[in-house]
Design an enzyme around this catalytic site. Sequence first.
Site, PDB file in Angstrom:
ATOM      1  CG  HIS A  57       3.429  -2.590   2.359  1.00 17.49           C
ATOM      2  ND1 HIS A  57       2.399  -1.674   2.370  1.00 17.49           N
ATOM      3  CD2 HIS A  57       2.852  -3.782   2.623  1.00 17.49           C
ATOM      4  CE1 HIS A  57       1.263  -2.289   2.609  1.00 17.49           C
ATOM      5  NE2 HIS A  57       1.512  -3.559   2.769  1.00 17.49           N
ATOM      6  CG  HIS A 104       1.179  -5.311   7.553  1.00 15.77           C
ATOM      7  ND1 HIS A 104       2.295  -4.648   7.114  1.00 15.77           N
ATOM      8  CD2 HIS A 104       0.353  -5.402   6.473  1.00 15.77           C
ATOM      9  CE1 HIS A 104       2.160  -4.366   5.827  1.00 15.77           C
ATOM     10  NE2 HIS A 104       0.995  -4.817   5.404  1.00 15.77           N
ATOM     11  CG  HIS A 121       0.589  -8.807   3.013  1.00 13.89           C
ATOM     12  ND1 HIS A 121       1.378  -8.403   1.953  1.00 13.89           N
ATOM     13  CD2 HIS A 121       0.126  -7.662   3.580  1.00 13.89           C
ATOM     14  CE1 HIS A 121       1.389  -7.088   1.892  1.00 13.89           C
ATOM     15  NE2 HIS A 121       0.631  -6.606   2.866  1.00 13.89           N
ATOM     16  CD  GLU A 122      -3.334  -7.614   5.763  1.00 10.69           C
ATOM     17  OE1 GLU A 122      -2.952  -6.788   6.610  1.00 10.69           O
ATOM     18  OE2 GLU A 122      -3.446  -7.339   4.546  1.00 10.69           O
TER      19      GLU A 122
HETATM   20 ZN   LIG Z   1       0.151  -4.772   3.563  1.00  8.01          ZN
END
Ligand SMILES: [Zn+2]
Length: 560
Positions: free
Chosen positions: A168, A162, A158-159
């Site tokens: 998101h 980014h 997830h990170e």
């Molecule tokens: Zn996030």
Amino acid sequence: NIHLCNFCLLSICPCTVTIICLLPYRERVQHDFDVDGGLDLDIFDINEEAGLNLIEGDIVLDETQTRNSIIGDEYRWPTTVPYYMEDDLEINAKGVILKAFEQYRLKTCIDFKPWSGEENYISIFKGSGCFSSVGNRRVGKQRLSIGTNCDRIATIEHEFLHALGFWHEQSRSDRDDYVQIMWDRISEVICFCKLSLHIRNYICTILYYIYIFCLKMTCFMNWRSGYFMHFGTGTASPGDTAVLESRLVYPKRGYQCLQFFYYNSAGPGDTLKIHVREYDEDNPSGKLRFIQTIDGSPQDLWQLHHVTLDVRKKFRVVFEGTKVGPGPAAGGLSLDDINLSETTCPEFVWRVKNFSHVMDSTPNNTPVFSPPFTSKEGYTFQMALYPNGRDGYPGELSAYAHLVAREGDAGQTWPCPWKQITMMLMDQHPHIQKRMSNQRSVTTDPNMKAADSDLFFWDDPRKVGAEVTEPDGSRYFRGPGAGTPVYLTHLRAKSRDFIKGGDAIFLGSTQDKTTLALASSLSVLGAMLLITVVSVLCIKNKYKKRVANTGIALENANAN
Ligand SMILES: [Zn+2]
């Protein structure tokens, strides 16, 4: 190493006579270890607890940055992203980060490489929480935090999404085309604002580039799904063979894992052999190299097999079924869900049959144990699964990894140093890229002490564990377990393809992380040496200064 005490203490004091009888006992570690304190913390829980005030929970924006500024080529990373792991990261986190990179390689064609002086790179550190900036900010060292309890593969993926430039999903500009937000039901004001069309275009552009890149490269190998091969041995004559060959594969890494399901209803002597056909200048039409024979006696189920390959040339995989002896009139060899990926194979497969029933009928806080499996480095592990959660966690799967030793085991170093154990519940989707298997890893830290004890947690199970006798009479010692009570909810376990044909499949693997641990201590040593050198220089300069009243002012030395 077993401490047995069998004696009585008689203590007499003026008022009472107390007899304390100590029965035979072994010093052992009484409690399992919950890697995340027994809490199912997601990124937002962790960051809230850390008092972070970030955009949408985990996005770092600098002051000059507006959401629109993300558009543009300047925010892109090269398809191979340089990374650096800072020394304060936990060893388990470092191992899981490398696993997350493998998922990117498997599913996207984005690759990662250790930083070697590139202008911009992602520097991963242990901050207070899990967070990242969005896109390549072109700041040189761009930091991404993997703090305490962030060492889950999903969190790390997830990170990194980014860092690669993704916002998101709930912020997509077309969000309201798909969902209706009940704003009056939201008690706290959290800004999940939609992003502008520009950003939407940017994301599409990234996806487009990834797609184009994938078309150019053979980054992943899969040649079929939805069909299966069947070699009917019932009507074949002894000596008959059937061959299935893959399309051409261009390896990049020199190691591959071939995974497939195999249904054997043939005669006991009939065989399935795996070969590779390798192509080079001397062998333009390929040269067959035998890899292994699949042993798996006839069984009434689809068995999952893994075959490790080590091919460096252009090749095909060749399955060869052979009818050997007179078998049953019906039956044969069948293959399905064949996937070839450039990864290492899991070391251990544990099938739990009728899994929904096991989840529903097992009482809370009751474990079932996998058979012990021995890793290539000679340590034996066992997975404890609580199909209806540990005490206080009904409706969850809880999972713990234990070390195992048998009387007479020799050759291991204790406490067990830096082995990362991964417990994976396999998503049995036919296509490996569409799987979202559930995995958690724990790493044996040889310095870790057990709670309320002077014993080392990962010490010899003959010393810190309890003796176990299996129904078949085999006996061994099982050490305490490390894992999580919140491995997966029942709701989730019953979704996707975690259960197929009624069965769940757990895959176990271990990896040695001594080099990562050593790298950390070497950099600490390096930093110490640097500090020493700097101190010497300082003293020298101070001395010079005093003597000549001139000197070079030293910049702040950065030990990193
Ligand atoms: Zn996030």
